[in-house]
Design a protein around this motif. Structure first.
Motif, mmCIF file in Angstrom:
data_model
loop_
_atom_site.group_PDB
_atom_site.id
_atom_site.type_symbol
_atom_site.label_atom_id
_atom_site.label_comp_id
_atom_site.label_asym_id
_atom_site.label_seq_id
_atom_site.Cartn_x
_atom_site.Cartn_y
_atom_site.Cartn_z
ATOM 1 N N HIS A 160 7.495 18.981 -7.035
ATOM 2 C CA HIS A 160 8.344 18.651 -5.894
ATOM 3 C C HIS A 160 8.320 19.815 -4.905
ATOM 4 C CE1 HIS A 160 11.941 17.713 -3.566
ATOM 5 N NE2 HIS A 160 11.901 16.499 -4.086
ATOM 6 N N PRO A 161 8.232 19.529 -3.588
ATOM 7 C CA PRO A 161 8.147 20.608 -2.603
ATOM 8 C C PRO A 161 9.399 21.488 -2.516
ATOM 9 C CG PRO A 161 8.281 18.466 -1.522
ATOM 10 C CD PRO A 161 8.134 18.214 -2.987
ATOM 11 N N GLU A 162 10.565 20.973 -2.852
ATOM 12 C CA GLU A 162 11.803 21.751 -2.785
ATOM 13 C C GLU A 162 12.305 22.171 -4.163
ATOM 14 O OE1 GLU A 162 14.685 19.600 -0.469
ATOM 15 O OE2 GLU A 162 13.219 19.200 1.106
ATOM 16 N N HIS A 163 12.181 21.297 -5.142
ATOM 17 C CA HIS A 163 12.647 21.556 -6.507
ATOM 18 C C HIS A 163 11.416 21.906 -7.339
ATOM 19 C CE1 HIS A 163 16.457 19.908 -5.180
ATOM 20 N NE2 HIS A 163 15.792 18.866 -4.713
ATOM 21 N N LYS A 164 11.038 23.152 -7.294
ATOM 22 C CA LYS A 164 9.748 23.615 -7.823
ATOM 23 C C LYS A 164 9.557 23.381 -9.317
ATOM 24 C CE LYS A 164 8.510 25.264 -3.786
ATOM 25 N NZ LYS A 164 7.620 24.546 -2.941
ATOM 26 N N ASP A 165 10.627 23.121 -10.053
ATOM 27 C CA ASP A 165 10.491 22.870 -11.480
ATOM 28 C C ASP A 165 10.302 21.388 -11.802
ATOM 29 O OD1 ASP A 165 13.080 22.287 -10.662
ATOM 30 O OD2 ASP A 165 13.973 22.852 -12.578
ATOM 31 N N MET A 166 10.325 20.504 -10.782
ATOM 32 C CA MET A 166 10.160 19.075 -11.031
ATOM 33 C C MET A 166 8.688 18.695 -10.939
ATOM 34 S SD MET A 166 11.763 15.651 -9.258
ATOM 35 C CE MET A 166 13.424 16.163 -9.570
ATOM 36 N N TYR A 167 8.118 18.405 -12.098
ATOM 37 C CA TYR A 167 6.714 18.032 -12.240
ATOM 38 C C TYR A 167 6.572 16.515 -12.128
ATOM 39 C CZ TYR A 167 2.275 17.264 -14.659
ATOM 40 O OH TYR A 167 1.010 16.863 -14.985
ATOM 41 N N TYR A 168 5.545 16.058 -11.438
ATOM 42 C CA TYR A 168 5.288 14.624 -11.271
ATOM 43 C C TYR A 168 4.229 14.165 -12.273
ATOM 44 C CZ TYR A 168 8.317 14.244 -7.324
ATOM 45 O OH TYR A 168 9.440 14.222 -6.551
ATOM 46 N N PRO A 169 4.640 13.471 -13.343
ATOM 47 C CA PRO A 169 3.696 12.970 -14.336
ATOM 48 C C PRO A 169 3.024 11.661 -13.910
ATOM 49 C CG PRO A 169 5.913 12.412 -14.992
ATOM 50 C CD PRO A 169 6.025 13.230 -13.726
ATOM 51 N N ILE A 170 3.448 11.139 -12.770
ATOM 52 C CA ILE A 170 2.864 9.927 -12.191
ATOM 53 C C ILE A 170 2.716 10.146 -10.686
ATOM 54 C CG2 ILE A 170 3.766 8.340 -13.942
ATOM 55 C CD1 ILE A 170 6.042 7.630 -12.040
ATOM 56 N N LYS A 173 0.860 -1.186 0.000
ATOM 57 C CA LYS A 173 0.000 0.000 0.000
ATOM 58 C C LYS A 173 0.895 1.233 0.000
ATOM 59 C CE LYS A 173 -3.251 2.451 2.931
ATOM 60 N NZ LYS A 173 -3.959 2.399 4.208
ATOM 61 N N VAL A 174 0.703 2.092 -0.983
ATOM 62 C CA VAL A 174 1.502 3.309 -1.129
ATOM 63 C C VAL A 174 0.665 4.511 -0.685
ATOM 64 C CG1 VAL A 174 2.815 4.769 -2.722
ATOM 65 C CG2 VAL A 174 2.698 2.300 -3.120
ATOM 66 N N THR A 175 1.215 5.297 0.224
ATOM 67 C CA THR A 175 0.624 6.573 0.603
ATOM 68 C C THR A 175 1.216 7.618 -0.329
ATOM 69 O OG1 THR A 175 0.416 5.886 2.905
ATOM 70 C CG2 THR A 175 0.356 8.254 2.464
ATOM 71 N N VAL A 176 0.384 8.300 -1.074
ATOM 72 C CA VAL A 176 0.857 9.243 -2.086
ATOM 73 C C VAL A 176 1.028 10.625 -1.459
ATOM 74 C CG1 VAL A 176 0.313 10.341 -4.286
ATOM 75 C CG2 VAL A 176 -0.229 7.919 -3.924
ATOM 76 N N ASP A 177 2.251 11.135 -1.500
ATOM 77 C CA ASP A 177 2.499 12.495 -1.011
ATOM 78 C C ASP A 177 2.851 13.456 -2.144
ATOM 79 O OD1 ASP A 177 5.029 11.414 -1.441
ATOM 80 O OD2 ASP A 177 5.841 12.033 0.482
ATOM 81 N N ARG A 178 3.034 12.911 -3.348
ATOM 82 C CA ARG A 178 3.249 13.740 -4.537
ATOM 83 C C ARG A 178 2.378 13.168 -5.660
ATOM 84 N NH1 ARG A 178 9.724 13.803 -3.796
ATOM 85 N NH2 ARG A 178 9.639 14.545 -1.655
ATOM 86 N N PRO A 179 1.136 13.600 -5.695
ATOM 87 C CA PRO A 179 0.218 13.044 -6.697
ATOM 88 C C PRO A 179 0.543 13.492 -8.116
ATOM 89 C CG PRO A 179 -0.867 14.749 -5.405
ATOM 90 C CD PRO A 179 0.489 14.541 -4.796
ATOM 91 N N LEU A 180 0.081 12.720 -9.059
ATOM 92 C CA LEU A 180 0.203 13.062 -10.462
ATOM 93 C C LEU A 180 -0.254 14.500 -10.656
ATOM 94 C CD1 LEU A 180 -1.068 10.863 -13.363
ATOM 95 C CD2 LEU A 180 -1.701 13.255 -13.232
ATOM 96 N N GLY A 181 0.551 15.292 -11.370
ATOM 97 C CA GLY A 181 0.211 16.677 -11.633
ATOM 98 C C GLY A 181 0.765 17.670 -10.631
ATOM 99 N N SER A 182 1.452 17.178 -9.593
ATOM 100 C CA SER A 182 2.008 18.081 -8.577
ATOM 101 C C SER A 182 3.482 18.375 -8.887
ATOM 102 C CB SER A 182 1.866 17.473 -7.178
ATOM 103 O OG SER A 182 2.662 16.303 -7.062
#
Length: 107
Positions: free
Chosen positions: A18-28, A7-16
């Motif tokens: 990175h909290p520190e590296h603001k240019d890193m987009y999460y496509p998954i 079971k994975v708890t998602v803390d960076r959902p698709l479309g968000s």
């Protein structure tokens, strides 16, 4: 480990981003497995493939492990039980973050 259901708890959902590296987009979706500690003393990180909408948690099967050769972390790749992905498909989906490291995939 590969083939296990987690079971994975998602803390960076698709479309968000990175909290520190603001240019890193999460496509998954990306998160962690609660209660399983990794070598970096944090809970085990996991990429989620095969889920095309943002989720808060996900239960699926570990289909691969990304071993970072220049870092202490490993990343687990988790997918729905009925889906499989080739090594090339996995690489294409995780490269947004893994391009900064040297690594190999265990399947």
């Amino acid at each position: 480990m590969i083939g296990d259901i987690v079971k994975v708890t998602v803390d960076r959902p698709l479309g968000s981003y990175h909290p520190e590296h603001k240019d890193m987009y999460y496509p998954i979706n990306y998160g962690y497995i609660e209660g399983i500690m990794s070598p970096d003393k944090e809970e085990q990180d996991a990429y989620i493939l095969g889920v095309d909408e943002p989720v808060k948690e996900f239960t699926g099967r570990i289909i691969a492990i990304i071993h970072r050769l220049d870092d202490v972390e490993e990343k687990w790749v988790v997918a729905p039980e009925n889906l499989s992905f080739s090594k090339e498909e996995i690489i294409a989906q995780v490269l947004f973050q893994e391009k900064y490291f040297q690594w190999e995939i265990e399947m």
